[in-house]
Write a protein that holds these residues in place. Structure first.
Motif, PDB file in Angstrom:
ATOM      1  N   GLU A 204      -4.204   6.604   6.435  1.00  0.00           N
ATOM      2  CA  GLU A 204      -5.879   6.736   6.597  1.00  0.00           C
ATOM      3  C   GLU A 204      -6.450   5.576   6.929  1.00  0.00           C
ATOM      4  OE1 GLU A 204      -7.061   8.187   2.793  1.00  0.00           O
ATOM      5  OE2 GLU A 204      -6.007   9.991   2.752  1.00  0.00           O
ATOM      6  N   GLU A 205      -6.128   4.354   6.691  1.00  0.00           N
ATOM      7  CA  GLU A 205      -6.497   3.148   6.935  1.00  0.00           C
ATOM      8  C   GLU A 205      -6.512   2.872   8.589  1.00  0.00           C
ATOM      9  OE1 GLU A 205      -5.512  -1.528   6.393  1.00  0.00           O
ATOM     10  OE2 GLU A 205      -5.258  -0.183   4.808  1.00  0.00           O
ATOM     11  N   ILE A 206      -5.067   3.217   9.107  1.00  0.00           N
ATOM     12  CA  ILE A 206      -4.942   2.849  10.471  1.00  0.00           C
ATOM     13  C   ILE A 206      -5.249   3.900  11.557  1.00  0.00           C
ATOM     14  CG2 ILE A 206      -3.240   1.228   9.873  1.00  0.00           C
ATOM     15  CD1 ILE A 206      -1.053   3.270  10.766  1.00  0.00           C
TER      16      ILE A 206
ATOM     17  N   THR B 163      -7.318   3.018  14.701  1.00  0.00           N
ATOM     18  CA  THR B 163      -6.819   2.260  15.495  1.00  0.00           C
ATOM     19  C   THR B 163      -5.389   2.552  16.138  1.00  0.00           C
ATOM     20  OG1 THR B 163      -5.796   0.826  13.650  1.00  0.00           O
ATOM     21  CG2 THR B 163      -8.071   0.213  14.374  1.00  0.00           C
ATOM     22  N   ARG B 164      -4.690   3.340  15.697  1.00  0.00           N
ATOM     23  CA  ARG B 164      -3.595   4.019  16.111  1.00  0.00           C
ATOM     24  C   ARG B 164      -3.487   5.134  16.570  1.00  0.00           C
ATOM     25  NH1 ARG B 164      -2.205  -1.346  16.414  1.00  0.00           N
ATOM     26  NH2 ARG B 164      -1.497  -2.275  14.484  1.00  0.00           N
ATOM     27  N   LYS B 165      -2.546   5.668  17.500  1.00  0.00           N
ATOM     28  CA  LYS B 165      -2.397   7.095  17.878  1.00  0.00           C
ATOM     29  C   LYS B 165      -1.030   7.725  17.222  1.00  0.00           C
ATOM     30  CE  LYS B 165      -4.511   6.249  22.434  1.00  0.00           C
ATOM     31  NZ  LYS B 165      -4.450   6.098  23.881  1.00  0.00           N
ATOM     32  N   ALA B 166      -0.291   6.972  16.993  1.00  0.00           N
ATOM     33  CA  ALA B 166       0.894   7.803  16.533  1.00  0.00           C
ATOM     34  C   ALA B 166       1.601   6.409  15.342  1.00  0.00           C
ATOM     35  CB  ALA B 166       2.028   8.007  17.417  1.00  0.00           C
ATOM     36  N   VAL B 167       2.701   7.081  14.532  1.00  0.00           N
ATOM     37  CA  VAL B 167       3.470   6.109  13.697  1.00  0.00           C
ATOM     38  C   VAL B 167       5.090   6.594  13.680  1.00  0.00           C
ATOM     39  CG1 VAL B 167       1.706   5.608  12.068  1.00  0.00           C
ATOM     40  CG2 VAL B 167       2.918   7.685  11.594  1.00  0.00           C
ATOM     41  N   VAL B 168       5.811   5.652  13.516  1.00  0.00           N
ATOM     42  CA  VAL B 168       7.213   5.959  13.379  1.00  0.00           C
ATOM     43  C   VAL B 168       7.466   5.550  11.944  1.00  0.00           C
ATOM     44  CG1 VAL B 168       9.466   5.608  13.919  1.00  0.00           C
ATOM     45  CG2 VAL B 168       7.769   5.955  15.526  1.00  0.00           C
ATOM     46  N   VAL B 169       8.066   6.467  11.116  1.00  0.00           N
ATOM     47  CA  VAL B 169       8.116   5.976   9.676  1.00  0.00           C
ATOM     48  C   VAL B 169       9.768   6.013   9.548  1.00  0.00           C
ATOM     49  CG1 VAL B 169       7.906   7.115   7.179  1.00  0.00           C
ATOM     50  CG2 VAL B 169       6.277   7.213   8.866  1.00  0.00           C
TER      51      VAL B 169
ATOM     52  N   ALA C 279       3.298  12.880   3.676  1.00  0.00           N
ATOM     53  CA  ALA C 279       2.901  11.997   4.535  1.00  0.00           C
ATOM     54  C   ALA C 279       2.619  12.515   5.977  1.00  0.00           C
ATOM     55  CB  ALA C 279       3.978  10.733   4.721  1.00  0.00           C
ATOM     56  N   LYS C 280       3.433  13.401   6.285  1.00  0.00           N
ATOM     57  CA  LYS C 280       3.239  14.187   7.462  1.00  0.00           C
ATOM     58  C   LYS C 280       1.898  15.014   7.518  1.00  0.00           C
ATOM     59  CE  LYS C 280       4.469  16.188  11.448  1.00  0.00           C
ATOM     60  NZ  LYS C 280       3.426  17.391  11.532  1.00  0.00           N
ATOM     61  N   GLU C 281       1.656  15.583   6.341  1.00  0.00           N
ATOM     62  CA  GLU C 281       0.273  16.068   6.190  1.00  0.00           C
ATOM     63  C   GLU C 281      -0.934  15.207   6.238  1.00  0.00           C
ATOM     64  OE1 GLU C 281      -1.725  18.078   2.410  1.00  0.00           O
ATOM     65  OE2 GLU C 281      -0.230  19.497   3.361  1.00  0.00           O
ATOM     66  N   THR C 282      -0.689  14.071   5.738  1.00  0.00           N
ATOM     67  CA  THR C 282      -1.842  12.970   5.992  1.00  0.00           C
ATOM     68  C   THR C 282      -1.930  12.604   7.327  1.00  0.00           C
ATOM     69  OG1 THR C 282      -1.283  12.095   3.698  1.00  0.00           O
ATOM     70  CG2 THR C 282      -2.478  10.695   5.223  1.00  0.00           C
ATOM     71  N   ALA C 283      -0.840  12.249   8.056  1.00  0.00           N
ATOM     72  CA  ALA C 283      -0.797  12.029   9.453  1.00  0.00           C
ATOM     73  C   ALA C 283      -1.552  12.970  10.316  1.00  0.00           C
ATOM     74  CB  ALA C 283       0.580  11.513  10.100  1.00  0.00           C
ATOM     75  N   ASP C 284      -1.269  14.235  10.135  1.00  0.00           N
ATOM     76  CA  ASP C 284      -1.713  15.292  10.681  1.00  0.00           C
ATOM     77  C   ASP C 284      -3.337  15.338  10.684  1.00  0.00           C
ATOM     78  OD1 ASP C 284       0.603  16.267  11.629  1.00  0.00           O
ATOM     79  OD2 ASP C 284       0.918  17.799  10.298  1.00  0.00           O
ATOM     80  N   GLU C 285      -3.797  14.975   9.441  1.00  0.00           N
ATOM     81  CA  GLU C 285      -5.319  15.211   8.926  1.00  0.00           C
ATOM     82  C   GLU C 285      -5.984  14.181   9.563  1.00  0.00           C
ATOM     83  OE1 GLU C 285      -5.243  14.914   4.795  1.00  0.00           O
ATOM     84  OE2 GLU C 285      -4.699  17.153   4.601  1.00  0.00           O
ATOM     85  N   GLN C 286      -5.134  13.074   9.885  1.00  0.00           N
ATOM     86  CA  GLN C 286      -5.737  11.878  10.416  1.00  0.00           C
ATOM     87  C   GLN C 286      -5.653  11.868  11.868  1.00  0.00           C
ATOM     88  OE1 GLN C 286      -7.768   9.600   8.907  1.00  0.00           O
ATOM     89  NE2 GLN C 286      -7.301  11.248   7.133  1.00  0.00           N
ATOM     90  N   GLY C 287      -4.944  12.873  12.757  1.00  0.00           N
ATOM     91  CA  GLY C 287      -4.841  12.837  13.978  1.00  0.00           C
ATOM     92  C   GLY C 287      -3.865  12.064  14.576  1.00  0.00           C
ATOM     93  N   LEU C 288      -2.857  11.447  13.728  1.00  0.00           N
ATOM     94  CA  LEU C 288      -1.818  10.690  14.062  1.00  0.00           C
ATOM     95  C   LEU C 288      -0.369  11.396  14.620  1.00  0.00           C
ATOM     96  CD1 LEU C 288      -2.248   8.015  11.356  1.00  0.00           C
ATOM     97  CD2 LEU C 288      -2.679   7.723  13.714  1.00  0.00           C
TER      98      LEU C 288
ATOM     99  N   PRO D 189       1.005  -1.268   0.124  1.00  0.00           N
ATOM    100  CA  PRO D 189       0.013  -0.070   0.120  1.00  0.00           C
ATOM    101  C   PRO D 189       1.031   1.335  -0.026  1.00  0.00           C
ATOM    102  CG  PRO D 189       0.228  -0.821   2.214  1.00  0.00           C
ATOM    103  CD  PRO D 189       0.813  -1.823   1.123  1.00  0.00           C
ATOM    104  N   ASP D 190       0.324   2.404  -0.600  1.00  0.00           N
ATOM    105  CA  ASP D 190       0.758   3.629  -0.570  1.00  0.00           C
ATOM    106  C   ASP D 190       0.767   3.985   0.866  1.00  0.00           C
ATOM    107  OD1 ASP D 190       1.551   6.248  -1.846  1.00  0.00           O
ATOM    108  OD2 ASP D 190      -0.012   6.908  -0.468  1.00  0.00           O
ATOM    109  N   ILE D 191       1.922   4.720   1.430  1.00  0.00           N
ATOM    110  CA  ILE D 191       1.939   5.143   2.813  1.00  0.00           C
ATOM    111  C   ILE D 191       0.983   6.064   3.156  1.00  0.00           C
ATOM    112  CG2 ILE D 191       3.459   7.146   2.032  1.00  0.00           C
ATOM    113  CD1 ILE D 191       4.691   6.774   4.761  1.00  0.00           C
ATOM    114  N   ASN D 192       0.302   7.104   2.127  1.00  0.00           N
ATOM    115  CA  ASN D 192      -0.756   7.909   2.648  1.00  0.00           C
ATOM    116  C   ASN D 192      -1.983   7.240   2.715  1.00  0.00           C
ATOM    117  OD1 ASN D 192       0.373  10.641   2.419  1.00  0.00           O
ATOM    118  ND2 ASN D 192       1.121   9.620   0.615  1.00  0.00           N
ATOM    119  N   ASP D 193      -2.254   6.240   1.959  1.00  0.00           N
ATOM    120  CA  ASP D 193      -3.433   5.379   2.046  1.00  0.00           C
ATOM    121  C   ASP D 193      -3.398   4.494   3.365  1.00  0.00           C
ATOM    122  OD1 ASP D 193      -4.208   6.438  -0.447  1.00  0.00           O
ATOM    123  OD2 ASP D 193      -3.452   4.497  -1.513  1.00  0.00           O
ATOM    124  N   TYR D 194      -2.359   4.196   3.832  1.00  0.00           N
ATOM    125  CA  TYR D 194      -2.254   3.246   4.799  1.00  0.00           C
ATOM    126  C   TYR D 194      -2.400   4.126   6.115  1.00  0.00           C
ATOM    127  CZ  TYR D 194      -1.031  -0.797   8.023  1.00  0.00           C
ATOM    128  OH  TYR D 194      -0.852  -1.536   8.903  1.00  0.00           O
TER     129      TYR D 194
END
Length: 419
Positions: free
Chosen positions: A312-314, A317-323, A343-352, A305-310
Motif C-alpha cells: 500500500e505504501e509504494i 511510486t511503483r508499477k509492479a513488484v516481484v515477491v 498479498a496478491k489481492e493487496t497488489a491488485d487493489e493497489q494497481g500493482l 514492515p508487513d508485506i501488505n502494508d508496504y
C-alpha cells in the motif's frame, strides 16, 4: 507399529518438553556423535551415520487434523480454540490439507535419488515437529531398523530451515531432545544437526533464477518499464518477534550488531540475488526486506514492515513488484495463503503488477545442496572448503551455548553446547 492414520496419531504424538539436560561422560553436547561431542564449531573429521532424518514443521492432512495440529504448534501458550480457528480458516480453505506434506515427500524422494547418484548408502526417514509422522516415530524407526551392536544409532538431522532463529533452529533441536526423552533413547541414539545454509549457492541460485525470470516477464509484458523506479523486488521473510531476532544466531559467530542474525542473513541473501539481477539487466533494481505471517499477541512487537502494508505504501511510486519468498523452502501454506492470496489481492487493489518467485522446492541445485550438507559431515570437509557465499557462512555444525534462544527459559536441546 500402528496401522491406520488414526492409530498413528494416537500412538505417536508431540512429546512433552524434556525435563533434563543429558550429556555423555566427558562430552559437551547432548546426544551427539563422538565427533561432535568435543563441541568444536565445525566437525572436520569424517563422521559415520546410520540414517538421515529429513526434519520439518509438519501440517494437517485433513479437516479433523487442523485444530489438533494448531494446538501442537501453540503448545504451552494456552491459546483458546476460538483464536486458533482464526488461523484454521487458511487450512480449511485448502480442505484441511497442508501442501507441505506432499512437498516434503517429494524432497525426500529427490534427496534419496541424489544420495544414490553419489553412491551414499544411507536410509532417509521423515519426521515433523508438529504432526504425523512425528520426530518420535522417525527416530524410533531409524533406531529399530539401523541398530549396530555395541554403539548408539547415529542420525543426521537434515532440518528444512535455512536461517538462525529460535523457531527455525533451536526449537527443532529442543524437539529432538523431547523425542529422545519420550522414547527413553538418550543413551541409544545420537543426533547431529545440519548447519545453516541460507547462503549455500544451491539455496540462493533458484531464487536468482526465479527473480531474473520474473523481471524478464514484467519487461516482456511492458517494454516501457523503467527498472530503476517502476519495479521493486520484495524479499518476504517470515516475521518473528523482535526480541527473538535480537537473540538469533550463535553468540560468538559474528557481530550482527543491532540487526540480529535472522534479519542480517535475509538481507545477505537479498544482496546476493540483487547483485545477480544487476549483472543480468545492467542496472540497479530497488529492493526491500518485508515480512509476513505474523501470528503473535498484539502487545509483542514483531519484525516489520508487513508485506501488505508496504504494498500500500509504494503503490503511488511503483508499477509492479516481484515477491521472493526468501525464508521458505517450498510453496506451502504460508506461501500460498499469505503471498499468492492475501498479498496478491493487496497488489491488485493497489494497481500493482505482481510476480511471485518459486521457492527452491525440488530444484536440482537445492536438492544437491541438501546432500552437500550430508556429505560435508561424512567426509569431514574443512569449513574453508564448504560452499557459502557470504561472510556469515558456513554455519556451525555445533551451535554455541545459548544459540538462537527464544523469549522463554532455555531447555534441553541437541546439536549444541549447553545450555
Amino acid at each position: 507399529m500402528p496401522n491406520s492414520q488414526e492409530a498413528r496419531v494416537t500412538e505417536w504424538s508431540k512429546p512433552h518438553p524434556s525435563s533434563r539436560l543429558v550429556v555423555q561422560a566427558g562430552a559437551c553436547v547432548p546426544a551427539a556423535t563422538p565427533e561432535a561431542q568435543t563441541g568444536d564449531h565445525w566437525v572436520e573429521v569424517p563422521t559415520e551415520f546410520d540414517a538421515i532424518m529429513l526434519s520439518s514443521y509438519g501440517g494437517p492432512n485433513g479437516q479433523d487434523d487442523v485444530l489438533p495440529f494448531l494446538r501442537n504448534v501453540t503448545l504451552g501458550r494456552n491459546i483458546p480454540d476460538e483464536r486458533l480457528e482464526e488461523v484454521a480458516v487458511h487450512y480449511r480453505e485448502a480442505g484441511g490439507v497442508s501442501p507441505i506434506n506432499e512437498q516434503n515427500l517429494a524432497l525426500k524422494a529427490a534427496i534419496e535419488d541424489e544420495l544414490k547418484r553419489r553412491n551414499i548408502d544411507l536410509p532417509v526417514y521423515f519426521g515433523n515437529r508438529n504432526w504425523d509422522p512425528y520426530f518420535t516415530e522417525a527416530i524410533s524407526n531409524a533406531h529399530e531398523e539401523n541398530q549396530v551392536e555395541g554403539r548408539p544409532t547415529k542420525i543426521f538431522a537434515l532440518v528444512t530451515s535455512a536461517y538462525s532463529a529460535y523457531s527455525s533452529d533451536r526449537q527443532y533441536r529442543e524437539d529432538f531432545a523431547d523425542a529422545l526423552e519420550a522414547l527413553d533413547l538418550w543413551d541409544d541414539v545420537q543426533i547431529d544437526v545440519s548447519r545453516h545454509f541460507f547462503d549455500h549457492p544451491g539455496f540462493v541460485n533458484p531464487f536468482i533464477e526465479g527473480t531474473r525470470g520474473a523481471i524478464a516477464e514484467l519487461v516482456k509484458e511492458n517494454a516501457d518499464l523503467d527498472l530503476t523506479k517502476d519495479v521493486e523486488v520484495l524479499f518476504s521473510a517470515h516475521s518473528i518477534p523482535i526480541k527473538d531476532n535480537a537473540l538469533s544466531g550463535d553468540p560468538d559467530e559474528h557481530d550482527y550488531g543491532e540487526v540480529g542474525a535472522y534479519k542480517a542473513q535475509h538481507l545477505a541473501l537479498g544482496g546476493l540475488v540483487m547483485d545477480a539481477v544487476k549483472e543480468a539487466f545492467g542496472t540497479d533494481v530497488p529492493w526491500k526486506l518485508v515480512y509476513q505471517s505474523e501470528s503473535g499477541p498484539a502487545h509483542i512487537p514483531w519484525l516489520e514492515p508487513d508485506i501488505n502494508d508496504y504494498l500500500e505504501e509504494i503503490s503511488s511510486t511503483r508499477k509492479a513488484v516481484v515477491v521472493v519468498p526468501a525464508t521458505f523452502l517450498s510453496d506451502h501454506m504460508e506461501v500460498w495463503w499469505d503471498l499468492d492470496i492475501e498479498a496478491k489481492e493487496t497488489a491488485d487493489e493497489q494497481g500493482l503488477g505482481y510476480k511471485r518467485v518459486s521457492t527452491p522446492g525440488v530444484h536440482p541445485e537445492f536438492v544437491a545442496a541438501m546432500v552437500d550438507l550430508v556429505q560435508e559431515r561424512l567426509n569431514g570437509t574443512p569449513a574453508s572448503e564448504r560452499k557459502a557465499l557470504t561472510k556469515y557462512g558456513p554455519g556451525y555444525d555445533v551451535r554455541r551455548a545459548g544459540s538462537s534462544q527464544g523469549s522463554g527459559p532455555l531447555r534441553a536441546a541437541t546439536g549444541g553446547l549447553l545450555p
